[in-house]
Scaffold this motif. Structure first.
Motif, PDB file in Angstrom:
ATOM      1  N   SER A 158      -5.622   9.405   7.622  1.00 24.22           N
ATOM      2  CA  SER A 158      -6.753  10.307   7.854  1.00 24.22           C
ATOM      3  C   SER A 158      -7.087  10.492   9.327  1.00 24.22           C
ATOM      4  CB  SER A 158      -7.988   9.790   7.109  1.00 24.22           C
ATOM      5  OG  SER A 158      -8.357   8.498   7.571  1.00 24.22           O
ATOM      6  N   SER A 204      -4.805   4.015   4.629  1.00 22.26           N
ATOM      7  CA  SER A 204      -5.635   5.210   4.454  1.00 22.26           C
ATOM      8  C   SER A 204      -6.169   5.726   5.786  1.00 22.26           C
ATOM      9  CB  SER A 204      -6.800   4.878   3.509  1.00 22.26           C
ATOM     10  OG  SER A 204      -7.703   5.957   3.419  1.00 22.26           O
ATOM     11  N   ARG A 257       1.860   4.488   1.534  1.00 25.68           N
ATOM     12  CA  ARG A 257       1.784   5.035   2.892  1.00 25.68           C
ATOM     13  C   ARG A 257       2.579   6.324   2.977  1.00 25.68           C
ATOM     14  NH1 ARG A 257       4.443   2.223   6.722  1.00 25.68           N
ATOM     15  NH2 ARG A 257       3.111   3.078   8.355  1.00 25.68           N
ATOM     16  N   ASP A 300      -4.547  -1.597   2.249  1.00 22.57           N
ATOM     17  CA  ASP A 300      -4.783  -0.257   1.701  1.00 22.57           C
ATOM     18  C   ASP A 300      -5.692   0.538   2.632  1.00 22.57           C
ATOM     19  OD1 ASP A 300      -3.224  -0.411  -0.578  1.00 22.57           O
ATOM     20  OD2 ASP A 300      -4.856  -1.137  -1.857  1.00 22.57           O
ATOM     21  N   LEU A 301      -6.732  -0.118   3.163  1.00 22.72           N
ATOM     22  CA  LEU A 301      -7.656   0.552   4.078  1.00 22.72           C
ATOM     23  C   LEU A 301      -6.931   1.012   5.343  1.00 22.72           C
ATOM     24  CD1 LEU A 301     -10.486   1.327   5.100  1.00 22.72           C
ATOM     25  CD2 LEU A 301     -10.749  -1.031   5.893  1.00 22.72           C
ATOM     26  N   PRO A 322       0.826  -1.214   0.000  1.00 22.70           N
ATOM     27  CA  PRO A 322       0.000   0.000   0.000  1.00 22.70           C
ATOM     28  C   PRO A 322       0.857   1.260   0.000  1.00 22.70           C
ATOM     29  CG  PRO A 322       0.020  -1.000   2.172  1.00 22.70           C
ATOM     30  CD  PRO A 322       0.723  -1.962   1.259  1.00 22.70           C
TER      31      PRO A 322
END
Length: 536
Positions: free
Chosen positions: A462, A458, A256, A454-455, A254
């Protein structure tokens, strides 16, 4: 010589197609790999071969073994065949074992039921079979709950091979195992195939495992075999686009952005945790096992810290202490300005600053409750229920890629990957600073694992989250962590930046972990035109 021949095997459940004209052959002494994502039909194929399909299922086609069509055999004959001629290792050892029987009794029971030995002889043979799978130091009188996940899986393997079956079906047999135990189990299975001319049907989502052991491989998608052939040829050519996407997902890293700060969030100082062992005799003094021995480390705000080690190394025990589920016998844990010392229980206000995502999302949820109630469970850690509870539930579901409408569903209505997203939503609901992920992606196939990683990347960017990522999968550590701690026998033996530890390990134990990690040979794994396609 062909041992098992499957032709046009189709399965439907209450009229819904599950398998569509599945055909393959397994030869004597061969390792046949069956790969694909969750829901592709791999396990259902194995259950159909064993006549263990769920209620409402209907199978058609032919499965020939030893001149018999397994699909046409009555239940009495199948009972005699299961275990003696076809053995099976299930993915989840805790549900495959009887929790109220000792492991020695369960291995011996396999021999007794099939008339292979008397009870006294079967007990002695049980000791031999458990020794053979690496449990020589474990007494026959232990119960399943007294063993680690890897040790329980070894018991299941001992039961499956006790009668020396002609065909062994292994459904994700190494998913719950650390890399060194996985290597030992795969070596054991490989030796059994070579020594006993036993065929092995290996069901897995780990392409590297298949590359290292299988002679032939079939790839399943949506109940159909889309590609099959000799393993090396299939891995090199990858003629089907789905196979190419599986390869891309297995190597996915992912994106990052650095989020770690220099501000400490979690500080563990000399954490020590002992367990009392069962008495050897009714009058013997109880023994003690030191699961965590004077462990110290710091996790900064926004940092992703990996914790790796073999089963039984103390990783999960340390995590339970950090989460306040176990009381320390020594040391201190500090989190966000609050501390808990040895002999004291953690206060709810401190526990509210962290949440956990477990390995088995289905097992960590009450199946009788709607998703909304499941996600809201951590609210009990707050001084009073939030006034915006419904809005928080919708926000958490949206953050993990689900919809507010999912709040009214039950957990059984979701796939494995969706259940893990709901587990992450539950962890987010009270807006913690730290999330402990205990083998959170180890049971997921490569495509779903890539999506969850990936989640997590993310959400970290956030929400400013810090992660303590407990895993035995070194590829996951490389993908999602900034630093790594290597744990052995309750102690931290090596620490450092993830790339530094994995590329140039200093401690012999770390070197052994990396050496045991299965890999696809570099020449088999070149980039393809489909590698950049989305994981859909």
């Amino acid at each position: 010589m062909t041992l098992l021949s499957t032709r046009d095997l189709s399965v439907s459940i209450n009229g819904t197609p599950i398998l569509d004209r599945v055909s393959f052959d397994v030869a004597e002494g061969e390792v046949f790999g069956l790969v694909g994502e969750s829901g592709s039909g791999k396990s259902m194929t194995a259950l159909a071969l064993m006549q263990l399909l769920p209620h409402g299922a209907r199978a058609t086609g032919a499965v020939q073994m030893g001149g018999r069509d397994l699909l046409a055999l009555p239940e009495r004959q199948m009972c005699a065949l299961r275990g003696r001629e076809i053995g099976m290792i299930f993915q989840e050892p805790m549900t495959a074992l009887n929790p109220v029987q000792t492991i020695g009794a369960q291995v011996a029971e396999t021999l007794v039921i099939h008339g292979a030995a008397s009870r006294s002889v079967a007990r002695a043979q049980a000791r031999h079979h458990l020794d053979r799978v690496g449990l020589a130091d474990i007494p026959l009188g232990r119960f399943p709950h007294e063993l680690s996940g890897g040790q329980r899986q070894r018991v299941c393997i001992a039961m499956a091979v006790a009668l020396r079956p002609k065909l062994l079906i292994a459904d994700e047999p190494t998913t719950a195992l650390d890399v060194t135990t996985q290597a030992q189990i795969l070596d054991l299975l490989r030796d059994l195939v070579a020594q006993e001319r036993m065929a092995l049907m290996l069901i897995t989502h780990d392409l590297a495992v298949v590359a290292g052991i299988a002679t032939h491989t079939a790839v399943m998608q949506a109940g159909r075999i889309v590609e099959a052939g000799p393993t090396e040829v299939l891995f090199r050519q990858r003629a089907h686009s789905y196979t190419r996407r599986l390869f891309a997902a297995s190597a996915h890293v992912p994106q990052r952005a650095p989020t770690a700060s220099a501000t400490p969030l979690l500080h563990v100082e000399n954490a020590t945790r002992d367990y009392q062992l069962p008495r050897a005799t009714p009058f013997a003094a109880p023994g003690h096992h030191r699961a965590v021995n004077a462990v110290s480390f710091t996790l900064n705000e926004g940092e992703s810290l990996g914790l790796v080690g073999e089963s039984g190394s103390g990783k999960s025990t340390l995590a339970r202490a950090i989460l306040g589920l176990d009381v320390l016998q020594g040391g201190t844990i500090q989190l966000g300005g609050e501390a808990v010392t040895a002999g004291h229980h953690m206060h709810a206000t401190m526990r509210a600053k962290m949440q956990v995502v477990f390995q088995d999302p289905y097992g960590s949820f009450n199946p009788r409750h709607h998703v909304a109630r499941l996600i809201a469970e951590p609210f009990h850690l707050l001084p009073k229920p939030p006034t915006d509870g419904a809005a928080r539930i919708n926000e958490a579901l949206t953050a993990v890629g689900l919809t507010p409408d999912d709040a009214n569903k039950f957990i059984h209505e979701f796939s494995g990957g969706q259940r893990q997203r709901i587990a992450i939503a539950r962890a987010l609901i009270i807006r913690p600073k730290l999330i402990v992920l205990d083998e959170a992606v180890s049971a997921l196939d490569v495509r779903v694992r890539a999506q969850i990683l990936d989640l997590l990347a993310s959400l970290q960017a956030s929400h400013g989250l810090a992660y303590l990522f407990i895993t035995h999968d070194l590829s996951v550590l490389r993908a999602i962590t900034d630093r790594v701690l290597v744990m052995r026998a309750g102690e931290i033996v090596e620490t450092g930046a993830t790339a530094q530890v994995l590329n140039a390990p200093q401690h012999p134990y770390t070197q052994s972990l990396i050496a045991a990690t299965p890999r696809i040979p570099e020449g088999w794994f070149k980039e393809t035109t489909d590698a950049a396609q989305p994981l859909v």
